[in-house]
Design a protein around this motif. Structure first.
Motif, PDB file in Angstrom:
ATOM      1  N   UNK A  90       0.451  -1.278  -0.134  1.00 22.73           N
ATOM      2  CA  UNK A  90      -0.197   0.567  -0.486  1.00 22.73           C
ATOM      3  C   UNK A  90       0.692   0.882  -0.020  1.00 22.73           C
ATOM      4  N   UNK A  91       0.169   2.320  -0.255  1.00 20.33           N
ATOM      5  CA  UNK A  91       0.393   3.715   0.229  1.00 20.33           C
ATOM      6  C   UNK A  91      -0.285   4.316   0.825  1.00 20.33           C
ATOM      7  N   UNK A  92       0.265   5.479   1.603  1.00 20.94           N
ATOM      8  CA  UNK A  92      -0.990   6.439   2.561  1.00 20.94           C
ATOM      9  C   UNK A  92      -0.666   8.163   1.571  1.00 20.94           C
ATOM     10  N   UNK A  93      -0.824   8.130   1.765  1.00 21.36           N
ATOM     11  CA  UNK A  93      -0.853   9.859   1.599  1.00 21.36           C
ATOM     12  C   UNK A  93      -1.481  10.943   2.757  1.00 21.36           C
ATOM     13  N   UNK A  94      -1.015  10.883   3.560  1.00 21.71           N
ATOM     14  CA  UNK A  94      -1.736  12.401   4.739  1.00 21.71           C
ATOM     15  C   UNK A  94      -1.620  13.781   4.767  1.00 21.71           C
ATOM     16  N   UNK A  95      -1.767  14.179   4.588  1.00 18.06           N
ATOM     17  CA  UNK A  95      -2.163  16.175   4.402  1.00 18.06           C
ATOM     18  C   UNK A  95      -1.924  16.940   6.144  1.00 18.06           C
ATOM     19  N   UNK A  96      -1.050  16.733   7.045  1.00 18.77           N
ATOM     20  CA  UNK A  96      -0.370  17.280   8.125  1.00 18.77           C
ATOM     21  C   UNK A  96      -0.524  18.470   8.768  1.00 18.77           C
TER      22      UNK A  96
ATOM     23  N   UNK B 191      -3.206  -1.449  -9.538  1.00 17.87           N
ATOM     24  CA  UNK B 191      -4.878  -1.344  -9.235  1.00 17.87           C
ATOM     25  C   UNK B 191      -5.238  -0.755 -10.207  1.00 17.87           C
ATOM     26  N   UNK B 192      -6.403  -0.610  -9.858  1.00 19.63           N
ATOM     27  CA  UNK B 192      -7.986  -0.563 -10.238  1.00 19.63           C
ATOM     28  C   UNK B 192      -7.999   0.951 -10.597  1.00 19.63           C
ATOM     29  N   UNK B 193      -8.386   1.865 -11.729  1.00 20.42           N
ATOM     30  CA  UNK B 193      -8.916   3.302 -12.180  1.00 20.42           C
ATOM     31  C   UNK B 193     -10.061   3.685 -10.693  1.00 20.42           C
ATOM     32  N   UNK B 194     -10.912   2.964 -10.738  1.00 15.86           N
ATOM     33  CA  UNK B 194     -12.508   3.171  -9.730  1.00 15.86           C
ATOM     34  C   UNK B 194     -11.128   3.119  -8.212  1.00 15.86           C
ATOM     35  N   UNK B 195     -10.305   2.226  -8.001  1.00 12.17           N
ATOM     36  CA  UNK B 195      -9.862   2.474  -6.385  1.00 12.17           C
ATOM     37  C   UNK B 195      -8.802   4.282  -6.533  1.00 12.17           C
ATOM     38  N   UNK B 196      -8.267   4.135  -7.638  1.00 15.79           N
ATOM     39  CA  UNK B 196      -7.496   5.584  -8.079  1.00 15.79           C
ATOM     40  C   UNK B 196      -8.974   6.754  -8.242  1.00 15.79           C
ATOM     41  N   UNK B 197      -9.156   6.879  -8.235  1.00 16.02           N
ATOM     42  CA  UNK B 197     -10.834   7.853  -8.582  1.00 16.02           C
ATOM     43  C   UNK B 197     -11.038   7.844  -6.980  1.00 16.02           C
ATOM     44  N   UNK B 198     -11.219   6.312  -6.243  1.00 14.52           N
ATOM     45  CA  UNK B 198     -11.423   6.662  -4.826  1.00 14.52           C
ATOM     46  C   UNK B 198     -10.813   7.340  -3.434  1.00 14.52           C
ATOM     47  N   UNK B 199      -9.066   6.771  -3.918  1.00 15.50           N
ATOM     48  CA  UNK B 199      -8.393   8.000  -3.323  1.00 15.50           C
ATOM     49  C   UNK B 199      -7.771   8.820  -3.808  1.00 15.50           C
ATOM     50  N   UNK B 200      -8.275   9.933  -4.792  1.00 17.37           N
ATOM     51  CA  UNK B 200      -8.071  11.067  -4.966  1.00 17.37           C
ATOM     52  C   UNK B 200      -9.362  11.500  -4.033  1.00 17.37           C
ATOM     53  N   UNK B 201     -10.777  11.240  -3.897  1.00 13.33           N
ATOM     54  CA  UNK B 201     -12.053  11.661  -2.478  1.00 13.33           C
ATOM     55  C   UNK B 201     -11.341  11.342  -1.603  1.00 13.33           C
ATOM     56  N   UNK B 202     -10.000  10.943  -0.970  1.00 13.99           N
ATOM     57  CA  UNK B 202      -9.581  10.461   0.362  1.00 13.99           C
ATOM     58  C   UNK B 202      -8.593  11.350   0.203  1.00 13.99           C
ATOM     59  N   UNK B 203      -7.634  11.628  -0.545  1.00 16.73           N
ATOM     60  CA  UNK B 203      -6.677  12.388  -0.202  1.00 16.73           C
ATOM     61  C   UNK B 203      -7.353  14.420  -0.975  1.00 16.73           C
ATOM     62  N   UNK B 204      -8.620  14.663  -1.169  1.00 14.81           N
ATOM     63  CA  UNK B 204      -9.653  15.719  -0.684  1.00 14.81           C
ATOM     64  C   UNK B 204     -10.025  15.744   0.706  1.00 14.81           C
ATOM     65  N   UNK B 205     -10.187  14.611   1.071  1.00 14.69           N
ATOM     66  CA  UNK B 205     -11.148  14.984   2.050  1.00 14.69           C
ATOM     67  C   UNK B 205      -9.872  15.251   2.874  1.00 14.69           C
ATOM     68  N   UNK B 206      -8.815  14.229   3.591  1.00 13.52           N
ATOM     69  CA  UNK B 206      -8.167  14.950   3.828  1.00 13.52           C
ATOM     70  C   UNK B 206      -7.052  16.223   3.870  1.00 13.52           C
ATOM     71  N   UNK B 207      -6.542  16.693   2.290  1.00 10.74           N
ATOM     72  CA  UNK B 207      -6.473  18.404   2.027  1.00 10.74           C
ATOM     73  C   UNK B 207      -7.469  19.127   3.578  1.00 10.74           C
ATOM     74  N   UNK B 208      -9.144  18.532   3.182  1.00 11.47           N
ATOM     75  CA  UNK B 208      -9.363  19.769   3.219  1.00 11.47           C
ATOM     76  C   UNK B 208     -10.143  19.938   5.283  1.00 11.47           C
ATOM     77  N   UNK B 209      -9.730  18.800   5.383  1.00 11.62           N
ATOM     78  CA  UNK B 209      -9.417  19.165   7.133  1.00 11.62           C
ATOM     79  C   UNK B 209      -8.577  18.902   7.504  1.00 11.62           C
ATOM     80  N   UNK B 210      -7.358  19.097   6.144  1.00 15.35           N
ATOM     81  CA  UNK B 210      -5.881  19.872   7.575  1.00 15.35           C
ATOM     82  C   UNK B 210      -6.550  21.327   6.898  1.00 15.35           C
ATOM     83  N   UNK B 211      -6.551  21.521   5.762  1.00 11.68           N
ATOM     84  CA  UNK B 211      -7.369  23.206   6.018  1.00 11.68           C
ATOM     85  C   UNK B 211      -8.136  23.627   7.227  1.00 11.68           C
ATOM     86  N   UNK B 212      -8.625  23.004   7.775  1.00 12.04           N
ATOM     87  CA  UNK B 212      -9.621  23.496   9.125  1.00 12.04           C
ATOM     88  C   UNK B 212      -8.420  23.560  10.187  1.00 12.04           C
ATOM     89  N   UNK B 213      -7.481  22.931  10.457  1.00  7.08           N
ATOM     90  CA  UNK B 213      -7.041  22.558  11.011  1.00  7.08           C
ATOM     91  C   UNK B 213      -6.454  23.908  12.143  1.00  7.08           C
TER      92      UNK B 213
END
Length: 131
Positions: free
Chosen positions: A14-20, A109-131
């Motif tokens: 796996x790879x995990x990217x989190x916005x701190x 990985x599949x294209x659908x998994x990449x699209x899901x990952x993009x959504x997760x990264x966007x959510x992580x970005x939004x959460x990091x923005x509100x800190x």
């Protein structure tokens, strides 16, 4: 949705990217934390920074994957984190090759998994923005 992308054929990879943190000002950017795992174990983890231009380009690429303008390679000048990919017709998957600090981390990985990952990264970005 989450910020983890798992290999569809190799269990425990796996790879995990989190916005701190994220400063949305145009000339600012984000601090990210990346974790690469293989065989069920963390192989490498590190913190790095990207400007907003690179952050948004990376998420845009994932949301519109595979974007032809990148010619199967996401490259920028800010940090040692690059992505190459090859489409494998037989499995309908993409072989992603992440390069970080001179090491290669392949993941299929599949294209659908990449699209899901993009959504997760966007959510992580939004959460990091509100800190």
């Amino acid at each position: 949705m989450n910020s983890v992308l798992r290999d569809e054929q190799e269990q425990g990879t796996w790879i995990e990217l989190r916005f701190l943190s994220h400063d949305p000002e145009p000339d600012e950017g984000s601090w990210l934390f990346v974790t690469f795992g293989r065989h069920g174990k963390t192989e490498q983890e590190s913190r790095f920074g990207w400007t907003n231009r690179v952050v948004h380009a990376f998420i845009h690429l994932l949301k519109h994957f595979p974007e032809e303008k990148y010619n199967s390679y996401f490259l920028h000048i800010e940090e040692d984190f690059f992505l190459r990919w090859v489409y494998e017709r037989a499995t309908d998957c993409y072989l992603l090759i992440f390069e970080y600090q001179g090491q290669l981390f392949p993941l299929k990985t599949s294209k659908s998994a990449l699209l899901n990952w993009a959504g997760g990264l966007e959510l992580s970005l939004l959460q990091a923005s509100s800190k």
